[in-house]
Design a protein around this motif. Structure first.
Motif, PDB file in Angstrom:
ATOM      1  N   UNK A  54       0.827  -1.202   0.000  1.00  0.00           N
ATOM      2  CA  UNK A  54       0.000   0.000   0.000  1.00  0.00           C
ATOM      3  C   UNK A  54       0.868   1.261   0.000  1.00  0.00           C
ATOM      4  N   UNK A  55       1.878   1.276   0.878  1.00  0.00           N
ATOM      5  CA  UNK A  55       2.749   2.462   0.980  1.00  0.00           C
ATOM      6  C   UNK A  55       3.497   2.684  -0.327  1.00  0.00           C
ATOM      7  N   UNK A  56       3.972   1.584  -0.932  1.00  0.00           N
ATOM      8  CA  UNK A  56       4.701   1.706  -2.195  1.00  0.00           C
ATOM      9  C   UNK A  56       3.810   2.316  -3.272  1.00  0.00           C
ATOM     10  N   UNK A  57       2.568   1.817  -3.387  1.00  0.00           N
ATOM     11  CA  UNK A  57       1.634   2.312  -4.399  1.00  0.00           C
ATOM     12  C   UNK A  57       1.284   3.769  -4.172  1.00  0.00           C
ATOM     13  N   UNK A  58       1.061   4.120  -2.903  1.00  0.00           N
ATOM     14  CA  UNK A  58       0.633   5.483  -2.592  1.00  0.00           C
ATOM     15  C   UNK A  58       1.747   6.488  -2.846  1.00  0.00           C
ATOM     16  N   UNK A  59       2.992   6.069  -2.602  1.00  0.00           N
ATOM     17  CA  UNK A  59       4.119   6.999  -2.724  1.00  0.00           C
ATOM     18  C   UNK A  59       4.690   7.071  -4.133  1.00  0.00           C
ATOM     19  N   UNK A  60       4.169   6.254  -5.070  1.00  0.00           N
ATOM     20  CA  UNK A  60       4.685   6.255  -6.449  1.00  0.00           C
ATOM     21  C   UNK A  60       4.700   7.635  -7.089  1.00  0.00           C
ATOM     22  N   UNK A  61       3.565   8.383  -7.046  1.00  0.00           N
ATOM     23  CA  UNK A  61       3.584   9.682  -7.717  1.00  0.00           C
ATOM     24  C   UNK A  61       4.273  10.797  -6.935  1.00  0.00           C
ATOM     25  N   UNK A  62       4.692  10.521  -5.704  1.00  0.00           N
ATOM     26  CA  UNK A  62       5.305  11.574  -4.884  1.00  0.00           C
ATOM     27  C   UNK A  62       6.803  11.614  -5.094  1.00  0.00           C
ATOM     28  N   UNK A  63       7.376  12.838  -5.016  1.00  0.00           N
ATOM     29  CA  UNK A  63       8.834  12.943  -5.121  1.00  0.00           C
ATOM     30  C   UNK A  63       9.478  12.623  -3.770  1.00  0.00           C
ATOM     31  N   UNK A  64      10.810  12.743  -3.698  1.00  0.00           N
ATOM     32  CA  UNK A  64      11.533  12.309  -2.494  1.00  0.00           C
ATOM     33  C   UNK A  64      11.060  13.047  -1.246  1.00  0.00           C
ATOM     34  N   UNK A  65      10.760  14.342  -1.407  1.00  0.00           N
ATOM     35  CA  UNK A  65      10.286  15.112  -0.259  1.00  0.00           C
ATOM     36  C   UNK A  65       9.000  14.548   0.318  1.00  0.00           C
ATOM     37  N   UNK A  66       8.156  14.005  -0.548  1.00  0.00           N
ATOM     38  CA  UNK A  66       6.882  13.447  -0.104  1.00  0.00           C
ATOM     39  C   UNK A  66       7.026  12.125   0.619  1.00  0.00           C
ATOM     40  N   UNK A  67       8.177  11.463   0.459  1.00  0.00           N
ATOM     41  CA  UNK A  67       8.357  10.159   1.096  1.00  0.00           C
ATOM     42  C   UNK A  67       8.430  10.254   2.611  1.00  0.00           C
ATOM     43  N   UNK A  68       8.680  11.480   3.115  1.00  0.00           N
ATOM     44  CA  UNK A  68       8.679  11.660   4.570  1.00  0.00           C
ATOM     45  C   UNK A  68       7.307  11.367   5.166  1.00  0.00           C
ATOM     46  N   UNK A 223      -0.822  16.721  -1.165  1.00  0.00           N
ATOM     47  CA  UNK A 223       0.608  16.841  -0.884  1.00  0.00           C
ATOM     48  C   UNK A 223       1.408  16.929  -2.178  1.00  0.00           C
ATOM     49  N   UNK A 224       1.003  16.123  -3.161  1.00  0.00           N
ATOM     50  CA  UNK A 224       1.678  16.125  -4.472  1.00  0.00           C
ATOM     51  C   UNK A 224       1.718  17.504  -5.091  1.00  0.00           C
ATOM     52  N   UNK A 225       0.614  18.240  -4.950  1.00  0.00           N
ATOM     53  CA  UNK A 225       0.527  19.569  -5.546  1.00  0.00           C
ATOM     54  C   UNK A 225       1.482  20.545  -4.877  1.00  0.00           C
TER      55      UNK A 225
END
Lengths: 227, 59
Positions: A54-68, A223-225
């Motif tokens: 789930x975490x992997x799928x959700x974080x796919x479109x986010x950049x490194x900053x969003x991985x926090x 968050x992506x935006x």
């Protein structure tokens, strides 16, 4: 005797102690911590597979900053899905039917994304309030509309979860009462109502999972935006 | 989703260089101008003196 169909949504207290605190702490006991073994048992394996996937799928479109935000999103998803699913058991209280809880989750998290966006990339965050290519006479109108839609987001997040769960629980109670009352009068109709109740319960299981997912997904989009 | 506009293909002159709906800075400036205008209109009506209404009432 059920005096009001809304009694199930009253926040339970016992001798002045709000039991919603116990209801909110319950998901914590459902997910045991992983031991040091790589493959402990089926339940823990399934649990960790689900969380990782789930975490992997959700974080796919986010950049490194969003991985926090990975820990926050994963724990929020587990929290909401567990609360929603536990609420489908008979005579249990669902904390996510309380608007105060849902707004308490939605508003700070949405505000965090907005503040991050305004702080780290002010121009881009402000520029998003006007869609690209807007005709000049429409610019003021669209800025106002986009600002309103920005502020509506946390309200929509909270109310969406509350309304979906409250409506589902209410429907279950209404149809169950109907089936129970009709049983001595019209058994055939009562049986059909019971079938409807079964289908509705299946729907509510799906809604419980989907609404938790939608809440977290929308937050990740906001968050992506901004990140 | 919502990628940044380089704005290199747009060559604006005059006021459109700062206020347009294509470049990201142009959009930002339009948004800020709209907010400033709304604030200005609000302040104007809030601080407007009401002497004319009082004089009309007296007579």
């Amino acid at each position: 005797l059920v005096l009001s169909f809304f009694d199930q949504f009253l926040s339970p207290t016992f001798l002045g102690i709000p039991l919603i605190a116990v209801a909110l702490a319950l998901p914590w006991v459902m997910f045991p911590a992983l031991p040091s073994q790589w493959l402990p048992n089926r339940q823990l394996l399934l649990q960790s597979w689900f969380i990782n996937r789930f975490t992997q799928q959700l974080l796919l479109p986010l950049n490194t900053g969003g991985h926090k935000w990975a820990l926050l999103f994963a724990s929020l998803m587990l929290f909401l899905i567990t609360l929603n699913m536990l609420g489908l058991l008979p005579y249990t209280f669902t904390p996510t039917t309380q608007l105060s809880l849902n707004l308490g989750l939605a508003v700070p998290l949405w505000l965090a994304t907005v503040i991050i966006g305004l702080r780290n990339q002010t121009t881009v965050a402000l520029g998003h309030l006007l869609p690209e290519g807007t005709p000049t006479p429409l610019i003021p109108v669209l800025v106002i509309i986009e600002t309103i839609s920005l502020f509506i987001r946390p309200l929509a997040l909270g109310v969406r979860l509350t309304a979906n769960l409250t409506a589902g629980h209410l429907l279950i109670q209404l149809i169950a009462t109907a089936a129970f009352v009709l049983l001595p009068l019209m058994p055939t109709v009562a049986a059909l109502t019971a079938v409807l109740l079964l289908l509705l319960t299946l729907l509510e299981v799906a809604v419980a999972m989907i609404q938790a997912y939608v809440f977290v997904l929308l937050l990740s989009l906001y968050l992506q935006e901004n990140i | 989703m919502g990628g940044h506009d380089a704005g290199s293909q747009h060559q604006f002159t005059g006021i459109a260089k700062y206020f347009n709906a294509y470049t990201i800075t142009g959009r930002r400036n339009c948004v800020l101008l709209t907010y400033a205008s709304l604030l200005g209109i609000g302040l104007f009506f809030k601080l407007k003196p009401k002497k004319q209404a009082a004089v009309a009432e007296k007579s």
